[in-house]
Design an enzyme around this catalytic site. Sequence first.
Site, PDB file in Angstrom:
ATOM      1  N   GLY A 168       0.516  -1.430   0.109  1.00 42.96           N
ATOM      2  CA  GLY A 168       0.256   0.218   0.136  1.00 42.96           C
ATOM      3  C   GLY A 168       0.897   1.368  -0.056  1.00 42.96           C
ATOM      4  CG  ASN A 169      -0.078   4.032  -2.144  1.00 45.32           C
ATOM      5  OD1 ASN A 169      -1.266   5.918  -1.534  1.00 45.32           O
ATOM      6  ND2 ASN A 169      -0.978   3.621  -2.527  1.00 45.32           N
ATOM      7  NE  ARG A 170       4.956   6.812   4.396  1.00 49.63           N
ATOM      8  CZ  ARG A 170       5.055   5.841   5.616  1.00 49.63           C
ATOM      9  NH1 ARG A 170       4.259   5.962   6.413  1.00 49.63           N
ATOM     10  NH2 ARG A 170       6.128   5.407   6.454  1.00 49.63           N
TER      11      ARG A 170
END
Length: 232
Positions: A33-35
């Site tokens: 995933g990412n932020r």
Amino acid sequence: LVAPARAADLAGTHVVVSAGGTREPLDPVRFLGNRSSGRQGVALARAAAERGARVTLVAANVTHDVLARVGAGVTVVPVETGDELRAAVRAAAAEADVVVMAAAVADYRPASVADAKLKKTGDAPVVALVETTDILRELVTDPPRAGQTVVGFAAETGDAEGSVLEHARAKAVRKGADLLVVNPVGGGRGFGTTTNDVTVLDRAGDVVATAAGTKDEVAHVVWDAVLTRRHL
Ligand code: CTP
Ligand code: CA
């Protein structure tokens, strides 16, 4: 402080906004995933609805507290992966005048997804990745509806190859979207915060607007730029 009343200058317009960050599963319990919090995308959806647009928000893993800010009159389509986001955006975009890709979409996903939880074996695994479809690029090359305005976002850090703006100009030309909203990230800027500073480029890489302030204020500047373009 009371926000100044805005004209319903997006009345009669249907807009699609993607927000949040995709999650690409490795197995039933893990993902890449990412932020991205989705705050800027939610602010864009809210601002468009305030200005009279019909709004579809395709929300990738946006938490309930962030999504709560979207306000009335926005249709929310929750998604998880890049493939789901692509399908939801293209379906909604078939009837849309403007598509804004504010979501952070994974560039790669695991080549295979395990049906059962991967077990620790003592050998550190190497995860094979495959490239995902560039949804923004596909909206430009294969538009779901003729004549729609396509807006991309780019989070950039400068590096040895060039500054934030140099990378952004190259990306604007490469992506071919009508507008590219660039925000510098890293050093606590951009992700998870309520403020943002952005530069809006056209497809030639020329600056058409800049904005710094809350994500709501930035959202209104983006819609101003979209309207200017649509009225050209
Ligand atoms: N985007 C997309 N589909 C992808 C990757 C990105 O639609 N698979 C969109 C994002 O929603 C954003 C824009 O493309 O609007 C720019 O994303 P960005 O990650 O900055 O661009 P990339 O071309 O992936 O370049 P980079 O190598 O910097 O990640
Ligand atoms: Ca990317």
